[in-house]
Design an enzyme around this catalytic site. Structure first.
Site, PDB file in Angstrom:
ATOM      1  N   ASP A 133     -11.128   8.718   5.831  1.00  0.00           N
ATOM      2  CA  ASP A 133     -11.264   8.764   4.370  1.00  0.00           C
ATOM      3  C   ASP A 133     -12.459   7.869   4.050  1.00  0.00           C
ATOM      4  O   ASP A 133     -12.412   6.660   4.303  1.00  0.00           O
ATOM      5  CB  ASP A 133      -9.975   8.225   3.740  1.00  0.00           C
ATOM      6  CG  ASP A 133     -10.096   8.076   2.234  1.00  0.00           C
ATOM      7  OD1 ASP A 133      -9.065   7.894   1.588  1.00  0.00           O
ATOM      8  OD2 ASP A 133     -11.225   8.120   1.709  1.00  0.00           O
TER       9      ASP A 133
ATOM     10  N   SER B 273     -21.132  19.537  -0.151  1.00  0.00           N
ATOM     11  CA  SER B 273     -21.116  20.949  -0.591  1.00  0.00           C
ATOM     12  C   SER B 273     -20.115  21.838   0.140  1.00  0.00           C
ATOM     13  O   SER B 273     -19.996  23.017  -0.198  1.00  0.00           O
ATOM     14  CB  SER B 273     -22.507  21.596  -0.464  1.00  0.00           C
ATOM     15  OG  SER B 273     -23.342  21.175  -1.516  1.00  0.00           O
ATOM     16  N   THR B 274     -19.413  21.314   1.142  1.00  0.00           N
ATOM     17  CA  THR B 274     -18.554  22.199   1.958  1.00  0.00           C
ATOM     18  C   THR B 274     -17.141  22.331   1.404  1.00  0.00           C
ATOM     19  O   THR B 274     -16.294  22.972   2.028  1.00  0.00           O
ATOM     20  CB  THR B 274     -18.465  21.696   3.409  1.00  0.00           C
ATOM     21  OG1 THR B 274     -17.787  20.425   3.415  1.00  0.00           O
ATOM     22  CG2 THR B 274     -19.832  21.557   4.039  1.00  0.00           C
ATOM     23  N   GLY B 275     -16.858  21.713   0.306  1.00  0.00           N
ATOM     24  CA  GLY B 275     -15.522  21.853  -0.297  1.00  0.00           C
ATOM     25  C   GLY B 275     -15.601  22.809  -1.464  1.00  0.00           C
ATOM     26  O   GLY B 275     -15.846  24.009  -1.300  1.00  0.00           O
ATOM     27  N   VAL B 276     -15.464  22.278  -2.645  1.00  0.00           N
ATOM     28  CA  VAL B 276     -15.499  23.082  -3.885  1.00  0.00           C
ATOM     29  C   VAL B 276     -16.762  23.947  -3.945  1.00  0.00           C
ATOM     30  O   VAL B 276     -16.737  25.089  -4.393  1.00  0.00           O
ATOM     31  CB  VAL B 276     -15.446  22.145  -5.118  1.00  0.00           C
ATOM     32  CG1 VAL B 276     -15.782  22.881  -6.399  1.00  0.00           C
ATOM     33  CG2 VAL B 276     -14.060  21.508  -5.217  1.00  0.00           C
ATOM     34  N   TYR B 277     -17.861  23.413  -3.447  1.00  0.00           N
ATOM     35  CA  TYR B 277     -19.130  24.158  -3.579  1.00  0.00           C
ATOM     36  C   TYR B 277     -19.319  25.244  -2.537  1.00  0.00           C
ATOM     37  O   TYR B 277     -20.323  25.957  -2.543  1.00  0.00           O
ATOM     38  CB  TYR B 277     -20.306  23.179  -3.589  1.00  0.00           C
ATOM     39  CG  TYR B 277     -20.519  22.474  -4.928  1.00  0.00           C
ATOM     40  CD1 TYR B 277     -19.668  22.701  -6.007  1.00  0.00           C
ATOM     41  CD2 TYR B 277     -21.553  21.569  -5.105  1.00  0.00           C
ATOM     42  CE1 TYR B 277     -19.850  22.051  -7.216  1.00  0.00           C
ATOM     43  CE2 TYR B 277     -21.756  20.917  -6.324  1.00  0.00           C
ATOM     44  CZ  TYR B 277     -20.887  21.175  -7.376  1.00  0.00           C
ATOM     45  OH  TYR B 277     -21.060  20.543  -8.598  1.00  0.00           O
TER      46      TYR B 277
ATOM     47  N   ASP C 134     -15.394  13.130  -4.623  1.00  0.00           N
ATOM     48  CA  ASP C 134     -15.819  12.490  -5.888  1.00  0.00           C
ATOM     49  C   ASP C 134     -14.612  11.830  -6.550  1.00  0.00           C
ATOM     50  O   ASP C 134     -14.653  10.655  -6.955  1.00  0.00           O
ATOM     51  CB  ASP C 134     -16.394  13.583  -6.795  1.00  0.00           C
ATOM     52  CG  ASP C 134     -17.181  13.034  -7.979  1.00  0.00           C
ATOM     53  OD1 ASP C 134     -17.609  13.849  -8.818  1.00  0.00           O
ATOM     54  OD2 ASP C 134     -17.383  11.811  -8.066  1.00  0.00           O
TER      55      ASP C 134
ATOM     56  N   ASN D  46     -21.170  15.932  -8.975  1.00  0.00           N
ATOM     57  CA  ASN D  46     -21.715  17.089  -9.700  1.00  0.00           C
ATOM     58  C   ASN D  46     -22.785  16.562 -10.658  1.00  0.00           C
ATOM     59  O   ASN D  46     -22.934  15.349 -10.802  1.00  0.00           O
ATOM     60  CB  ASN D  46     -20.615  17.853 -10.452  1.00  0.00           C
ATOM     61  CG  ASN D  46     -19.874  16.961 -11.430  1.00  0.00           C
ATOM     62  OD1 ASN D  46     -20.468  16.384 -12.334  1.00  0.00           O
ATOM     63  ND2 ASN D  46     -18.580  16.802 -11.212  1.00  0.00           N
TER      64      ASN D  46
END
Ligand code: APR
Length: 164
Positions: free
Chosen positions: A8, A115-119, A32, A22
């Site tokens: 983590d 960028s590899t999660g939500v994006y 975030d 963002n």
């Protein structure tokens, strides 16, 4: 050297951890959300006057209640189809974060898989971009950490580390 770990990122006592933010810089979910939760409300208060951050750029704030002294906020590209300069914009996130850390004389820095999660950026493609940028900056930092959150991410980064 580049270290690949599963952790983590809010637990790492390094000079700076990088936040996958963002463009508003006003918090969100994922890493975030985790960073703002641990850093405390002062982090949001420090982000507000920055007036946001364009995709690919980076901004720095203190880490407040985090074990890391600083947080470097960068905004990764949203993945569409790979034909909208996503790779260049993702590389810019890493390079601009490194450059900002150097401007502040920092020597250790940890990155999440931006960028590899939500994006939605494909994990392996993103890791390839990340590792290439990290290799460029190895000579200028004492520690560069790729902080993976999942076992899957760890596996992808370790495979790339070995293949180098
Ligand atoms: N430590 C390390 N990595 C983490 C942690 C954590 N505590 N929590 C999540 N991650 C990882 C995810 O597993 C993913 O691999 O961070 C990576 C990035 O995922 P997101 O946090 O979803 O970030 P991103 O894909 O760049 O999307 C950014 O999501 O949270 C919102 O406000 C943020 O709108 C922005 C968008």
């Amino acid at each position: 050297m580049i270290e690949v770990i599963r952790a983590d990122i809010t637990t790492l006592a390094v000079d700076a951890i990088v936040n996958a933010a963002n463009e508003s810089l006003l918090g969100g979910g994922g890493v975030d959300g985790a960073i703002h939760r641990v850093a405390g409300p002062e982090l949001l208060a420090a982000c507000r006057p920055l007036g946001g951050c364009p995709t690919g750029e980076a901004r720095i704030t203190p880490g407040f209640r985090l074990p890391s002294s600083w947080v470097i906020h960068t905004v990764g590209p949203v993945w569409h189809d790979g034909a909208r300069h996503e790779a260049e914009r993702l590389a810019a996130c890493y390079r601009n974060s490194f450059e900002l850390a150097l401007q502040h004389g920092l020597r250790s820095i940890a990155f999440p898989a931006i960028s590899t999660g939500v994006y939605g950026y494909p994990k392996r493609r993103a890791a390839t971009v990340a590792m290439a940028a990290m290799h460029e900056y190895v000579p200028r930092f004492a520690r560069i950490i790729a902080c993976c959150h999942s076992a899957e991410d760890l596996q992808i980064y370790c495979e790339l580390l070995v293949s180098d």
